[in-house]
Design an enzyme around this catalytic site. Structure first.
Site, short mmCIF file in Angstrom:
data_model
loop_
_atom_site.label_atom_id
_atom_site.label_comp_id
_atom_site.label_asym_id
_atom_site.label_seq_id
_atom_site.Cartn_x
_atom_site.Cartn_y
_atom_site.Cartn_z
CG HIS A 75 -1.70 1.24 1.42
ND1 HIS A 75 -2.97 1.42 0.92
CD2 HIS A 75 -1.39 2.40 2.07
CE1 HIS A 75 -3.41 2.62 1.24
NE2 HIS A 75 -2.48 3.23 1.94
CD GLU A 76 1.79 3.61 3.73
OE1 GLU A 76 1.96 4.68 3.11
OE2 GLU A 76 0.83 3.43 4.49
CG HIS B 294 0.44 6.29 -0.62
ND1 HIS B 294 -0.78 6.72 -1.10
CD2 HIS B 294 0.17 5.73 0.60
CE1 HIS B 294 -1.73 6.45 -0.22
NE2 HIS B 294 -1.18 5.84 0.82
CG ASP C 101 -4.75 6.77 1.67
OD1 ASP C 101 -4.32 7.64 2.44
OD2 ASP C 101 -4.26 5.64 1.58
#
Length: 186
Positions: free
Chosen positions: A121-122, A125, A131
């Site tokens: 997920h990170e 980014h 998000d």
């Protein structure tokens, strides 16, 4: 990644073959001016107990998209992305597409969130994804809103297409750049 490797191999074979056949050699197409780097290096040496989760998160992105490849930084080189462990909440601080700092925060891990999902997920980014909360477990970028039972570390089709577009693919338009110094807290 396989399609890009195959395409580059075919282009190299054509460059060698055409002169031998008496035709004119063709060079492989150049990268468009201003194109984002296709290789993004990361340094997980500061990720402590999460290093294997970071490596797995990078491998998941490499399995999922062709336009960019995440690689561990070579010794003595500067990484595009630093990955650090700390006691806070996981977050990414992108400085530009493919560059920034990721924190794998122990607070979320202690609450029961999956470390590979957090890492993937990170890194999403850093690859230009925002998000998408609230969201289902099938959406990687739904982050913590999918709950602690969600362990899916894979981007969905829309997220994959957006990253392909961010790094020069033709699937989507390039999104607005992340402002310098922006902090994305999950």
């Amino acid at each position: 990644m396989h399609i890009r490797t195959l395409t580059r191999g075919l282009a190299a074979a054509l460059v060698v073959t055409f002169p031998l056949a008496g035709g004119q050699a063709l060079a492989a197409p150049a990268e468009p001016a201003g194109a984002a780097a296709r290789v993004v290096t990361y340094d997980a040496s500061g990720a402590a107990e999460f290093r294997s989760a970071v490596d797995r998160g990078a491998a998941i992105w490499n399995e999922s998209v062709d336009a960019v490849e995440l690689r561990p930084v070579a010794a003595g080189q500067r990484a595009n992305v630093r990955v650090l462990a700390d006691n806070g909440w996981p977050r990414a601080l992108p400085t530009s597409l493919g560059n920034g700092t990721v924190y794998i925060g122990r607070q979320a891990v202690n609450q029961g969130y999956n470390t590979v999902r957090i890492s993937s997920h990170e890194l999403g980014h850093i690859l230009g994804l925002p998000d998408r909360k609230p969201g289902p477990c099938s959406s990687l970028m739904s982050g913590s809103s999918a709950g602690t039972a969600c362990t899916n570390p894979y981007p969905d089709a829309a997220e994959r297409a957006e990253v392909e577009g961010n790094f020069g693919g033709v699937l989507t338009a390039k999104p607005a750049p992340v402002p310098r110094g922006a902090v994305i807290v999950d």
